[in-house]
Write an enzyme that holds these catalytic residues in place. Structure first.
Site, mmCIF file in Angstrom:
data_model
loop_
_atom_site.group_PDB
_atom_site.id
_atom_site.type_symbol
_atom_site.label_atom_id
_atom_site.label_comp_id
_atom_site.label_asym_id
_atom_site.label_seq_id
_atom_site.Cartn_x
_atom_site.Cartn_y
_atom_site.Cartn_z
ATOM 1 N N GLU A 197 -8.510 10.751 -3.314
ATOM 2 C CA GLU A 197 -9.358 9.593 -3.042
ATOM 3 C C GLU A 197 -10.675 10.125 -2.519
ATOM 4 O O GLU A 197 -10.814 11.326 -2.270
ATOM 5 C CB GLU A 197 -8.691 8.644 -2.039
ATOM 6 C CG GLU A 197 -8.407 9.250 -0.680
ATOM 7 C CD GLU A 197 -9.547 9.100 0.311
ATOM 8 O OE1 GLU A 197 -10.297 8.119 0.219
ATOM 9 O OE2 GLU A 197 -9.703 9.985 1.175
ATOM 10 N N HIS A 257 -9.990 5.194 1.899
ATOM 11 C CA HIS A 257 -11.071 4.517 2.601
ATOM 12 C C HIS A 257 -11.115 3.006 2.354
ATOM 13 O O HIS A 257 -11.991 2.332 2.881
ATOM 14 C CB HIS A 257 -12.412 5.116 2.188
ATOM 15 C CG HIS A 257 -12.646 6.503 2.713
ATOM 16 N ND1 HIS A 257 -12.101 7.624 2.111
ATOM 17 C CD2 HIS A 257 -13.352 6.946 3.775
ATOM 18 C CE1 HIS A 257 -12.491 8.709 2.779
ATOM 19 N NE2 HIS A 257 -13.247 8.327 3.790
ATOM 20 N N SER A 300 -9.997 11.773 5.120
ATOM 21 C CA SER A 300 -11.404 11.998 4.817
ATOM 22 C C SER A 300 -11.760 13.454 5.106
ATOM 23 O O SER A 300 -11.134 14.360 4.544
ATOM 24 C CB SER A 300 -12.273 11.013 5.600
ATOM 25 O OG SER A 300 -13.597 10.981 5.078
#
Length: 321
Positions: free
Chosen positions: A209, A274, A112
Site C-alpha cells: 500500500e 492509509h 507507513s
C-alpha cells in the site's frame, strides 16, 4: 506469534520518523489508557529538542536511543510508533543491533514509514510485528472502527479473523499460503540493496500500500522491486489503500501491469493502510490469501509467545551497529 497485551501493561510511544502534533498524540494516548494500558511517551516524541531538519521529530541519535530504550526495557510490553512521515531509515545504521537482539521480543506497531523498522526487525531480530494505525495521527483518533480493530488485535491476537473488505476482489485468482511481510511500497523499494531489507519476498504473502505517490512513481517503485528480483518466488500479494495516489483506475492499471504477470494470487482493496477503517495485520506470521473470497486469514497461533520465521531469511544474525 505476537504476544498479547493485558490491562495494566506498560507500553511506550516513540517517534522514529516525523514530528508529532502534541494535541493529536495526547488524544491518541488517552485512547490507549482507556484500554487499561500504562502509556509512556519517549522524550523525542514531544520535547526532543531542535531537529536538524523540520521533517524529523528530533535528532537521529536521540530518536535511535529512545527506540533502543523502549525495546530493551524489560518492563515495557510494546513499542508503539506515534506516526510515520519520513526519517526511520536514517536511524537504522545508528541502532545497537546487538543490544536489541539481546532483549526479549515485544510488540512493535506502526505502518507507513515504519515499514523500514518492520523489515529491519524481521531481518535482524526475527520478530513479528503489527501493521496498524498509530496514536499520533488524526486518522486513528477520529476513526472508531480503526481503534476497535487495533484493540482486538493487540489484546486478542489468538482470535484473529479473516481480513477483507466489501470492495476486495481478485486481480489474479487463486489461493496462496506464506509468511506475511511488506507494507509501504515506496519504503520497500528504497530499501533494496541495504542491509536492512531482506533479500527477497520469496515464499511470502506480500502486503503493499502507499500514500501520496502518483501512478508513475508507484510504477517506479514496483519496477525497482521487479528488476531487483525481490518479487521472485513471492507466494501471493495483498493490496491495500492508495490514498492521494491519483484516480484509482490509473493506480489499478499500474498494479495490474506490474503484478499480474507474476502469476500468483493478487487481491486488491483489502482494507489496510492509509485509508479509512484500516485493519491491523500481523507481519511475520503464516497466513492464507484467498483471492476468490477477497480475504487474508492469519493462522491461529500454536504458541502465543513463539517467534515466527521471516521468509527467505533463516536465522540471520544481528548485524553490526
Amino acid at each position: 506469534m505476537i504476544p498479547a497485551l493485558h490491562p495494566g501493561d506498560t507500553v511506550t510511544v516513540v517517534a522514529p520518523a516525523g514530528p508529532v502534533e502534541r494535541h493529536v498524540l495526547m488524544a491518541g494516548t488517552e485512547i490507549l489508557r482507556g484500554w487499561g494500558l500504562t502509556v509512556r511517551i519517549a522524550p523525542s516524541a514531544l520535547d526532543g529538542g531542535p531537529a536538524p531538519l523540520p521533517h524529523l521529530s528530533a535528532a537521529d541519535a536521540h530518536r535511535a536511543r529512545d527506540l533502543e530504550w523502549a525495546w530493551c526495557d524489560p518492563d515495557n510490553a510494546a513499542v508503539i510508533c506515534a506516526r510515520g512521515g519520513y526519517g526511520t531509515q536514517r536511524l537504522l545504521p545508528l541502532l545497537d543491533w546487538e543490544a536489541l537482539a539481546g532483549a526479549a521480543p515485544k510488540i512493535l506497531l506502526g505502518y507507513s514509514d515504519i515499514t523500514a523498522l518492520h523489515e529491519a526487525f524481521a531481518l535482524r531480530l526475527g520478530v513479528p510485528a503489527w501493521h496498524g494505525p498509530m496514536p499520533g495521527t488524526a486518522a486513528f483518533t477520529g476513526d472508531a472502527v480503526a481503534q476497535e480493530r487495533l484493540r482486538r488485535a493487540l489484546f486478542t491476537p489468538h482470535d484473529l479473523r479473516p481480513i477483507g473488505s466489501p470492495a476486495a476482489r481478485a486481480l489474479v485468482p487463486g489461493t496462496a499460503r506464506g509468511i506475511t511481510l511488506g507494507g509501504c511500497a515506496s519504503l520497500l523499494a528504497s530499501g533494496i540493496g541495504t542491509p536492512y531489507v531482506r533479500p527477497s519476498a520469496a515464499g511470502g504473502i506480500l502486503l503493499l500500500e502507499d500514500t501520496g505517490e502518483e501512478p508513475y512513481r508507484l510504477d517506479r517503485a514496483l519496477t525497482q522491486l521487479l528488476n531487483a528480483g525481490w518479487l521472485d518466488g513471492v507466494a501471493g500479494i495483498a493490496l491495500g489503500s492508495w490514498r492521494e495516489c491519483g484516480p484509482y483506475e490509473e493506480v489499478r492499471a499500474v498494479l495490474a501491469d506490474r503484478l499480474v504477470p507474476l502469476g500468483v494470487p493478487v487481491v486488491e482493496e483489502l482494507g489496510f493502510g492509509h485509508g479509512p477503517q484500516p485493519w491491523t495485520i500481523p507481519l511475520g506470521v503464516p497466513a492464507t490469501l484467498d483471492a476468490a473470497r477477497g480475504t487474508l486469514t492469519p493462522d491461529p497461533p500454536a504458541d502465543p509467545l513463539a517467534r515466527a520465521a521471516s521468509p527467505g531469511v533463516p536465522g540471520s544474525p544481528p548485524g553490526p551497529r
